[in-house]
Design a protein around this motif. Structure first.
Motif, PDB file in Angstrom:
ATOM      1  N   ILE A 708       0.833  -1.213   0.000  1.00 13.85           N
ATOM      2  CA  ILE A 708       0.000   0.000   0.000  1.00 13.85           C
ATOM      3  C   ILE A 708       0.863   1.257   0.000  1.00 13.85           C
ATOM      4  N   ASN A 709       0.532   2.139  -0.952  1.00 16.81           N
ATOM      5  CA  ASN A 709       1.190   3.440  -1.053  1.00 16.81           C
ATOM      6  C   ASN A 709       0.511   4.375  -0.058  1.00 16.81           C
ATOM      7  N   VAL A 710       0.964   4.300   1.191  1.00 14.27           N
ATOM      8  CA  VAL A 710       0.302   5.013   2.281  1.00 14.27           C
ATOM      9  C   VAL A 710       0.349   6.532   2.061  1.00 14.27           C
ATOM     10  N   GLY A 711      -0.752   7.178   2.371  1.00 11.54           N
ATOM     11  CA  GLY A 711      -0.802   8.638   2.252  1.00 11.54           C
ATOM     12  C   GLY A 711      -1.045   9.117   0.837  1.00 11.54           C
ATOM     13  N   PRO A 768       7.996   8.334  -5.165  1.00 18.38           N
ATOM     14  CA  PRO A 768       6.587   8.643  -4.898  1.00 18.38           C
ATOM     15  C   PRO A 768       6.002   7.903  -3.695  1.00 18.38           C
ATOM     16  N   ILE A 769       6.499   6.717  -3.386  1.00 17.12           N
ATOM     17  CA  ILE A 769       5.963   6.018  -2.207  1.00 17.12           C
ATOM     18  C   ILE A 769       6.310   6.800  -0.949  1.00 17.12           C
ATOM     19  N   TYR A 770       7.541   7.281  -0.915  1.00 15.71           N
ATOM     20  CA  TYR A 770       8.002   7.991   0.277  1.00 15.71           C
ATOM     21  C   TYR A 770       7.494   9.434   0.331  1.00 15.71           C
ATOM     22  N   GLN A 771       7.251  10.001  -0.835  1.00 11.97           N
ATOM     23  CA  GLN A 771       6.836  11.415  -0.880  1.00 11.97           C
ATOM     24  C   GLN A 771       5.429  11.633  -0.330  1.00 11.97           C
ATOM     25  N   THR A 772       4.650  10.573  -0.310  1.00  8.09           N
ATOM     26  CA  THR A 772       3.303  10.663   0.266  1.00  8.09           C
ATOM     27  C   THR A 772       3.302   9.843   1.546  1.00  8.09           C
ATOM     28  N   GLN A 773       2.693  10.376   2.592  1.00  6.22           N
ATOM     29  CA  GLN A 773       2.737   9.714   3.894  1.00  6.22           C
ATOM     30  C   GLN A 773       1.473  10.000   4.680  1.00  6.22           C
ATOM     31  N   LEU A 858       4.075   7.240   8.295  1.00  4.96           N
ATOM     32  CA  LEU A 858       4.233   5.994   7.547  1.00  4.96           C
ATOM     33  C   LEU A 858       4.118   6.312   6.060  1.00  4.96           C
ATOM     34  N   SER A 859       5.056   5.778   5.260  1.00  3.17           N
ATOM     35  CA  SER A 859       5.069   6.049   3.815  1.00  3.17           C
ATOM     36  C   SER A 859       4.484   4.912   2.999  1.00  3.17           C
ATOM     37  N   GLY A 860       4.765   3.710   3.439  1.00  2.00           N
ATOM     38  CA  GLY A 860       4.273   2.564   2.682  1.00  2.00           C
ATOM     39  C   GLY A 860       4.273   1.352   3.574  1.00  2.00           C
TER      40      GLY A 860
HETATM   41 CA    CA Z   1       3.317   6.824   0.252  1.00  2.00          CA
END
Ligand code: CA
Ligand code: GCB
Length: 867
Positions: A708-711, A768-773, A858-860
């Motif tokens: 899951i791409n969290v955030g 992008p996974i880390y950029q959204t949280q 949390l990022s992912g």
């Molecule tokens: Ca994310």
């Protein structure tokens, strides 16, 4: 008799080609150069103890350092050298080196001695006469190229990388002593004008200069052939010593050049003597057309109103910097033609000759510019350099019928002149004026043009809206304003521009938005970099553009994604506003343009490049998940079949139709069928679908794995991991999975609707996974059955100033404690840890985030059943 005649013609053509090659020898000079990156005290010393690398041109020394995690890229000297044996072709031959371009100051040495003056500027073509520096036998050619910032050379600043190197072809040209001048400013010495063109006749005027000994009588012979190589007209003019030769003639009933029918004639220019011996020969393509811009009605070519729509384009390719082959250039042009476009903004500098060759041949109307971007070069020298560059650009590209306007600059007020002092403002305004005048002095057959981005009134106040055409770069729905207001904003901008100058045609010289092909969303929002948002954005723009004749032309920014060292977006170092990726894979919006612009029947599943998809079953125990699929086409309607079953027909609305398609686990065949002008059109896609159970304890579809791409509302496709798919985030629901508590990572920027950031994340390609949280998150829950699981947790602390410390607990057992990302791993670094977890009861798996200081994040998250 007929046969014999045609044989004679063939034989004649053959002989004339062989003969032609005898009079001017041209070969590429690209192979086996020795290269050294760095400055050399005495580059010609035999004792030099350095390692030379063997390279082939086109070459740039910045292919790697513009893409790495280190800030900056090498900007300095680079040396190329080669031991050359110059072929002996003529007695008293003249030898030239022609550089299509090298960035940005080039110094040429032959046998240790400088030849000609340094060439200033990285994008224009130049030639040097090396004849007198050559000796019998071997010759040492050395070239120093420097791409360091220089206050006196444009561009001063821009959203692209200033790659160093000899990044285009080099040619060796050998002529007889009697020859057409090889290097006028800009390396083109024949100028073709078509001062009067109509359906019934066309005038042609050719200007040339013959370099020749004082004695002897020479003529310039001009011969025009049609596209089938039939002779149309020939004429001979005497070449008097030291003077330009003008050859003027006319033809009747010309075949006209237009985007729909880019008919080209061939003009052969020769120098001959009294007996007809040929000394030199140059060929040029000629297109006959007339055109005008009307501020209210648009662009007219050969009297026909033609909406100009296309893209801008950079010379750039993933991993190659700007050292792009002619094949790639030509392929780009074919993709643009196939897209249905008829307009190209060659941005932000003159490009490879292959580009305009293809514009001429394919029928793409073009504008060409010099890299006066963001800011003027300093002082009088800088101004003179810019003028010279503009002259080179115009002269070298003069003969291309595709070009309709010369553009002197792009967003020149980016660094607001009034904030840079009075002296700069004065210099800046003068620079515009003199460049505008240079265009007119050099070529009064085309329009002058300048591209802005600030308010029309601001430009007007400075007195720089002085060109025939004005261009505006506008990023409504991307950097500023919302998608829903694009129409309103565009109309009002055009109105403001026309209110100041009712007769100045308005071009929407840039518009667009970024799309990382790895990011997909059924819930697209501004600045999320999803392919879907880009699609919607372009659809909105095109509605207005096609509806407003006052927007005489429009250029998407950009044809392809391109590398910008300092840019931080979804893909760091990449400006992702392309309709195709930096390695030329089509995005969905490309197909939208095809559907809207192509005159021939067209149909496509817009998202067909997205092959691996996933979704949660519509119902508990259900075996399908319903997801939208958009089809684009220029027919009336379209029918969609999923795994052989029809979902009925839908009427295209603005060339698009969206179906809600039930997808089952495994492969799904999507077929679409349409019809246009009696032609049956089909397209298909195979979607490999992962059906996630709605209830994770499902026995019919047991839970295996989920990421899951969290955030984020977006799917993320890990392309460098065989398209591993991350699902968009969601709130927890009983029986399923999801977050509990917290909010999106938000920064004070209007751009992303306050979701996520575009910081470049270290240690990963999956930014992008880390950029959204999810910030302040309390828990992530999965209602999975008993079993052993591999749990991956992805974290990053981006742009934070405060101290954040948290503990992670899984089912009441601490697994990762006292996490201080900044301290333990460093700023802006992506961190991923895997844990083996056994779920022993029916309560599933709960990952709890407990803040000790500051906030949790949390990022992912990824969960995989092991056994
Ligand atoms: Ca994310
Ligand atoms: C602009 C510039 C162009 C940039 C573009 C962008 O207005 O002219 O060079 O790349 O915006 O993507 O921000």
């Amino acid at each position: 008799m007929k046969k014999l005649f045609s044989f004679l013609i063939t034989a004649f053509t053959f002989i004339s080609i062989v003969y032609a090659q005898q009079v001017r020898h041209i070969e590429t000079y690209n192979d086996a150069w020795s290269f050294y990156k760095g400055s050399l005290e005495n580059p010609f010393s035999e004792a030099l103890d350095i390692n030379w690398e063997k390279v082939t041109l086109p070459h740039s020394w910045n292919t790697k350092d513009i893409l790495d995690d280190e800030d900056g890229y090498y900007r300095g000297d680079g040396w190329y050298k080669k031991t050359a044996i110059i072929p002996k072709i003529y007695h008293n031959q003249q030898v030239f080196l022609l550089f299509e371009a090298a960035n940005q100051v080039t110094s040429l040495y032959v046998n240790g001695k400088a030849v000609g003056e340094d060439h200033i500027g990285g994008y224009t073509t130049f030639a040097r006469d090396i004849t007198s520096a050559l000796k019998e036998g071997t010759n040492e050619i050395a070239i120093k190229v420097n791409n360091a910032h220089n206050d006196e050379i444009i561009p001063q600043a821009a959203d692209f990388s200033f790659y160093g190197g000899i990044y285009r072809d080099v040619h060796l040209i050998i002529t007889k002593p009697v020859h057409f001048e090889v290097a006028n400013l800009g390396a083109n010495a024949i100028f073709i004008r078509t001062p009067e063109v109509s359906e019934s006749s066309a005038k042609i005027s050719v200007q040339s200069k013959v370099v020749r000994p004082k004695k002897g009588t020479y003529y310039v012979k001009q011969t025009l052939y049609d596209a089938q190589n039939n002779l149309v007209k020939t004429m001979k003019s005497k070449a008097s010593y030291g003077n330009e030769v003008f050859s003027d003639f006319s033809i009747s009933n010309p075949n006209l050049w237009s985007p729909e029918s880019p008919y080209l004639y061939k003009l052969v220019s020769e120098i001959i003597d009294k007996k007809g011996n040929v000394y030199d020969r140059i060929e040029n393509l000629v297109g006959f057309r007339w055109f005008r811009f009307d501020a209210k009605k648009g662009f007219f070519i050969n009297g026909k109103q033609t909406k100009l729509i296309g893209t801008c384009r950079h010379q750039d390719f993933l991993g190659k910097a700007n050292a792009v082959s002619d094949e790639i250039h030509r392929n780009d042009m074919r993709l643009l033609k196939e897209m249905g476009s008829n307009f190209l903004r060659i941005a932000h500098y003159p490009q490879d000759p292959a580009i305009l060759e293809m514009c001429n041949k394919l029928g793409l109307v073009a504008t060409l510019e010099i890299p006066f971007v963001d800011k003027a070069a300093a002082n009088e020298t800088g101004k003179q350099n810019s003028i010279k560059m503009l002259k080179e650009a115009i002269r070298f590209n003069y003969n291309n019928p595709a070009i309709v306007a010369w553009n002197l600059g792009n967003e020149t007020t980016m660094k607001a002149p009034d904030k840079l002092g009075e002296a700069y403002t004065k210099h800046f305004v003068e620079t515009h004026k003199v460049l505008g005048k240079t265009i007119k002095d050099e070529d009064d057959t085309r329009y002058s043009y300048c591209v802005f981005f600030r308010e029309p009134a601001y430009q007007d106040k400075l007195g720089i809206r002085l060109t025939d055409l004005v261009g505006y770069n506008k990023y409504y729905g991307w950097y500023v304003e919302e998608l829903k207001d694009i129409d309103k904003n565009l109309r009002s901008l055009v109105e403001r521009s026309l209110a100041l100058n009712p007769d100045k045609p308005f071009i929407l010289s840039e518009y667009g938005g970024g799309a990382d092909p790895r990011i997909r969303s059924y819930n697209p929002t501004r600045f999320d970099f999803s392919v879907e948002y880009q699609f919607e954005l372009h659809k909105a723009y095109m509605k207005t553009i096609l509806d407003m004749p006052e927007i005489v032309g429009a250029n998407v920014w950009n044809y392809a994604d391109f590398q910008v060292e300092h840019r931080k977006d979804a893909v760091p170092h990449i400006n992702s506003k392309g309709l195709v990726s930096a390695d030329r894979k089509k995005k969905d919006a490309y197909y939208l343009y095809q559907a809207l612009l192509k005159k021939t029947p067209f149909l496509a599943i817009a998202s067909k490049s997205w092959k691996k998809r996933a979704g949660i079953a519509d119902a508990v125990g259900g075996d399908v998940a319903t997801q939208p699929i958009t089809v684009v086409g220029n027919g009336k309607d379209v029918e969609l079949f999923v795994n052989g079953t029809s979902l009925g027909k839908k009427v295209f609305d603005f060339s698009t139709a969206t179906f809600n398609v039930p997808l089952k686990h495994g492969n799904n065949l999507i077929e679409v069928v349409s019809e246009k002008e009696g032609e049956l059109l089909k397209d298909f896609a195979i979607i490999e679908f992962t059906l996630q159970p709605k209830n994770l304890k499902s026995e019919t579809n047991p839970f295996k794995e989920i990421a899951i791409n969290v955030g984020s509302y977006c799917y993320f496709i890990e392309t460098d991991n065989i398209d591993y798919l991350w699902m968009p985030d969601k709130a927890y629901e009983k029986g399923g999975y999801g977050y509990v508590g917290g909010d999106f990572l938000r920064f004070k920027s209007k751009r992303r609707n306050n979701i996520g950031t575009n910081v470049s994340v270290k240690g990963t390609e999956n930014d992008p996974i880390y950029q959204t949280q999810r910030i302040g998150i309390e828990a992530y829950k999965f209602d999975v059955p008993k079993g052993t699981y591999e749990l991956s947790i992805l974290l990053a602390e981006l742009k934070t100033k405060e101290d954040n410390i948290m503990d992670i607990v899984v089912n009441e057992k601490p697994v990762w404690s006292d996490i201080n990302l900044k301290k333990q791993y460093g700023d802006d670094r992506g961190v991923m840890k895997r844990f083996l977890i056994t779920v022993e009861n029916d309560k599933g798996l709960t990952v709890s985030f407990n803040a000790k200081k500051g906030k949790t994040r949390l990022s992912g998250i990824k969960l995989r059943r092991v056994n």
